[in-house]
Design a protein around this motif. Structure first.
Motif, PDB file in Angstrom:
ATOM      1  N   THR A  45      -6.325  -6.196   2.560  1.00 55.17           N
ATOM      2  CA  THR A  45      -6.061  -5.073   3.457  1.00 55.17           C
ATOM      3  C   THR A  45      -6.640  -5.332   4.848  1.00 55.17           C
ATOM      4  N   PHE A  46      -7.853  -5.835   4.889  1.00 49.72           N
ATOM      5  CA  PHE A  46      -8.453  -6.160   6.185  1.00 49.72           C
ATOM      6  C   PHE A  46      -7.652  -7.259   6.882  1.00 49.72           C
ATOM      7  N   ALA A  47      -7.179  -8.231   6.105  1.00 51.76           N
ATOM      8  CA  ALA A  47      -6.413  -9.330   6.692  1.00 51.76           C
ATOM      9  C   ALA A  47      -5.130  -8.811   7.331  1.00 51.76           C
ATOM     10  N   VAL A  48      -4.457  -7.870   6.684  1.00 46.78           N
ATOM     11  CA  VAL A  48      -3.230  -7.293   7.237  1.00 46.78           C
ATOM     12  C   VAL A  48      -3.546  -6.612   8.570  1.00 46.78           C
ATOM     13  N   GLN A  49      -4.596  -5.808   8.581  1.00 49.45           N
ATOM     14  CA  GLN A  49      -4.965  -5.089   9.802  1.00 49.45           C
ATOM     15  C   GLN A  49      -5.337  -6.059  10.934  1.00 49.45           C
ATOM     16  N   ALA A  50      -6.077  -7.094  10.588  1.00 50.06           N
ATOM     17  CA  ALA A  50      -6.501  -8.052  11.609  1.00 50.06           C
ATOM     18  C   ALA A  50      -5.319  -8.821  12.170  1.00 50.06           C
ATOM     19  N   HIS A  51      -4.416  -9.278  11.321  1.00 49.09           N
ATOM     20  CA  HIS A  51      -3.256 -10.042  11.792  1.00 49.09           C
ATOM     21  C   HIS A  51      -2.314  -9.148  12.607  1.00 49.09           C
ATOM     22  N   GLU A  52      -2.193  -7.892  12.218  1.00 48.95           N
ATOM     23  CA  GLU A  52      -1.353  -6.975  13.000  1.00 48.95           C
ATOM     24  C   GLU A  52      -1.939  -6.778  14.404  1.00 48.95           C
ATOM     25  N   ALA A  53      -3.262  -6.667  14.464  1.00 49.27           N
ATOM     26  CA  ALA A  53      -3.911  -6.490  15.777  1.00 49.27           C
ATOM     27  C   ALA A  53      -3.739  -7.745  16.636  1.00 49.27           C
ATOM     28  N   TYR A  54      -3.889  -8.916  16.024  1.00 52.23           N
ATOM     29  CA  TYR A  54      -3.708 -10.159  16.772  1.00 52.23           C
ATOM     30  C   TYR A  54      -2.268 -10.292  17.268  1.00 52.23           C
ATOM     31  N   ALA A  55      -1.328  -9.943  16.397  1.00 57.64           N
ATOM     32  CA  ALA A  55       0.087 -10.066  16.770  1.00 57.64           C
ATOM     33  C   ALA A  55       0.447  -9.084  17.882  1.00 57.64           C
ATOM     34  N   ALA A  56      -0.123  -7.878  17.830  1.00 58.77           N
ATOM     35  CA  ALA A  56       0.165  -6.866  18.857  1.00 58.77           C
ATOM     36  C   ALA A  56      -0.318  -7.323  20.224  1.00 58.77           C
ATOM     37  N   ARG A  57      -1.372  -8.132  20.262  1.00 58.07           N
ATOM     38  CA  ARG A  57      -1.888  -8.635  21.547  1.00 58.07           C
ATOM     39  C   ARG A  57      -1.273  -9.980  21.906  1.00 58.07           C
ATOM     40  N   GLY A  58      -0.315 -10.409  21.117  1.00 56.82           N
ATOM     41  CA  GLY A  58       0.377 -11.654  21.401  1.00 56.82           C
ATOM     42  C   GLY A  58      -0.434 -12.885  21.077  1.00 56.82           C
ATOM     43  N   LEU A  59      -1.447 -12.733  20.239  1.00 58.14           N
ATOM     44  CA  LEU A  59      -2.314 -13.860  19.911  1.00 58.14           C
ATOM     45  C   LEU A  59      -1.836 -14.605  18.666  1.00 58.14           C
ATOM     46  N   GLU A  60      -0.906 -14.013  17.933  1.00 56.14           N
ATOM     47  CA  GLU A  60      -0.387 -14.649  16.723  1.00 56.14           C
ATOM     48  C   GLU A  60       1.110 -14.391  16.616  1.00 56.14           C
ATOM     49  N   ALA A  61       1.739 -15.231  15.834  1.00 57.84           N
ATOM     50  CA  ALA A  61       3.165 -15.013  15.562  1.00 57.84           C
ATOM     51  C   ALA A  61       3.333 -13.800  14.650  1.00 57.84           C
ATOM     52  N   LEU A 267     -19.996 -18.103  15.035  1.00 52.20           N
ATOM     53  CA  LEU A 267     -19.160 -19.301  15.136  1.00 52.20           C
ATOM     54  C   LEU A 267     -17.853 -19.166  14.368  1.00 52.20           C
ATOM     55  N   ALA A 268     -17.664 -18.044  13.682  1.00 51.26           N
ATOM     56  CA  ALA A 268     -16.417 -17.805  12.942  1.00 51.26           C
ATOM     57  C   ALA A 268     -16.122 -16.318  12.970  1.00 51.26           C
ATOM     58  N   SER A 269     -14.854 -15.967  12.798  1.00 52.66           N
ATOM     59  CA  SER A 269     -14.453 -14.559  12.829  1.00 52.66           C
ATOM     60  C   SER A 269     -14.764 -13.870  11.501  1.00 52.66           C
ATOM     61  N   ARG A 270     -14.784 -12.558  11.553  1.00 55.07           N
ATOM     62  CA  ARG A 270     -14.992 -11.789  10.319  1.00 55.07           C
ATOM     63  C   ARG A 270     -13.842 -12.025   9.351  1.00 55.07           C
ATOM     64  N   LEU A 271     -12.638 -12.166   9.920  1.00 54.85           N
ATOM     65  CA  LEU A 271     -11.479 -12.425   9.077  1.00 54.85           C
ATOM     66  C   LEU A 271     -11.650 -13.728   8.300  1.00 54.85           C
ATOM     67  N   ALA A 272     -12.106 -14.751   8.973  1.00 58.41           N
ATOM     68  CA  ALA A 272     -12.315 -16.035   8.309  1.00 58.41           C
ATOM     69  C   ALA A 272     -13.370 -15.917   7.216  1.00 58.41           C
ATOM     70  N   ALA A 273     -14.436 -15.151   7.509  1.00 62.26           N
ATOM     71  CA  ALA A 273     -15.510 -14.983   6.525  1.00 62.26           C
ATOM     72  C   ALA A 273     -15.007 -14.243   5.282  1.00 62.26           C
TER      73      ALA A 273
END
Length: 320
Positions: A45-61, A267-273
């Motif tokens: 669930t956190f991963a979905v939210q994080a990837h959606e936020a990254y995509a909304a800012r144009g940081l991810e596909a 040195l790493a994101s919360r998502l990665a952790a």
């Protein structure tokens, strides 16, 4: 004959009790599976939210949020399936016990018992004397001897059932090949093997019936030895697999701990952790599956040994 009927009743009780135990620990194992899946679901669930936020800012596909959501939905499907499995197991238990729809109390999650897969030094043949189904058949055989006044031809083999680990097929000759010359019996119980060949001369209808009982009884004893050997062998395999799986979890957990340490140092994101926890959870689920299978085999071994095994002092058989 009354002894045989009492033994048959005990055999039914043993069958029901071990079936109930199998269902109960199936439910408990599934409860623990759901806990692990929920933990995995929180990460998803956190991963979905994080990837959606990254995509909304144009940081991810845009494909990455969809892939994350697909993983989340797969976990949710597994949870629903596990919850349904608990309902099915509980219904099977209710039917087995003959309980009404509201008579079976709630089954709360509890810790799984520690496995006792380590087998005793020996699995003596004499342990099978506790099996009520075999004792019932023995009583019927001996009753048939009384009716036809025939000489009994009974043998009392003594051997370690572990000698047959890995055997796919057994014959009576195998039992005597591995039998010890020193015969020891469980106090008050014995489990002979009968020789129908000595009853074959001048067969009458009664003698034919007695020989049929002997054949059925001897085959049941042979099957019991095979079942104990196969179950014990499987327990040894599960024990070895479990130890390897624990070491695998330790290795995967090292990688998780490393990523989390990097996250704490910025040195790493919360998502990665968080996502580093998923491989550990997957391996924990694999270990849980092994533990559930091992519990099932331990219950089966208890059943095949007539309710368990104890280290009783041996006694010598007395002539009858």
């Amino acid at each position: 004959m009354s002894n045989a009927r009492l033994a048959e009743a005990s055999a039914v009780e043993l069958e029901i009790s071990t079936d109930v135990a199998t269902l109960y620990y199936g439910i408990q194992t599934t409860y623990h599976l759901i806990d692990l899946l929920n933990e995995s679901g929180e990460v998803a669930t956190f991963a979905v939210q994080a990837h959606e936020a990254y995509a909304a800012r144009g940081l991810e596909a845009l494909t990455l949020p969809e892939e994350a959501q697909a993983r989340q939905l797969a976990i949710e499907r597994q949870i629903v399936s596990a919850q349904g499995q608990i309902k099915q197991l509980r219904e099977s238990m209710r039917a087995l016990l003959g309980a009404g729809s509201d008579d079976l109390p709630a089954i709360e999650p509890v810790a799984l018992p520690r496995s006792h897969a380590a087998l005793p030094a020996t699995l003596a043949y004499e342990l099978l004397a506790r099996r009520p189904d075999l004792q019932a058949m023995r009583w019927y055989v001996e009753a048939s001897f009384d009716r036809i006044d025939a000489a009994k031809a009974a043998f009392y083999p003594s051997f370690d059932i572990k000698a047959f680990f890995g055997f796919n097929a057994l014959h009576l000759a195998d039992l005597f090949t591995h039998a010890s010359q020193q015969i020891n019996l469980i106090p008050g119980l014995y489990l002979p093997i009968f020789d129908g060949g000595r009853l074959n001369s001048n067969l009458s209808g009664a003698r034919e019936g007695s020989n049929l009982l002997i054949e059925q009884y001897n085959q049941a004893v042979l099957n019991a030895v095979r079942d104990v050997a196969q179950t014990g062998s499987r327990l040894q395999t599960f024990d070895a697999e479990t130890e390897l799986q624990k070491r695998r979890i330790e290795s995967v957990a090292f990688a998780r701990d490393s990523v989390e340490a990097h996250y704490r140092r910025g040195l790493a994101s919360r998502l990665a952790a968080l996502e580093a926890r998923q491989p550990v959870i997957a391996e924990q689920i694999a270990l849980l599956t092994l533990r559930g299978q091992m519990l099932g085999q331990e219950i089966t071994l208890t059943k095949t040994l007539g309710g368990g095994y104890r280290a009783d002092p041996p006694v010598e058989p007395k002539p009858r």
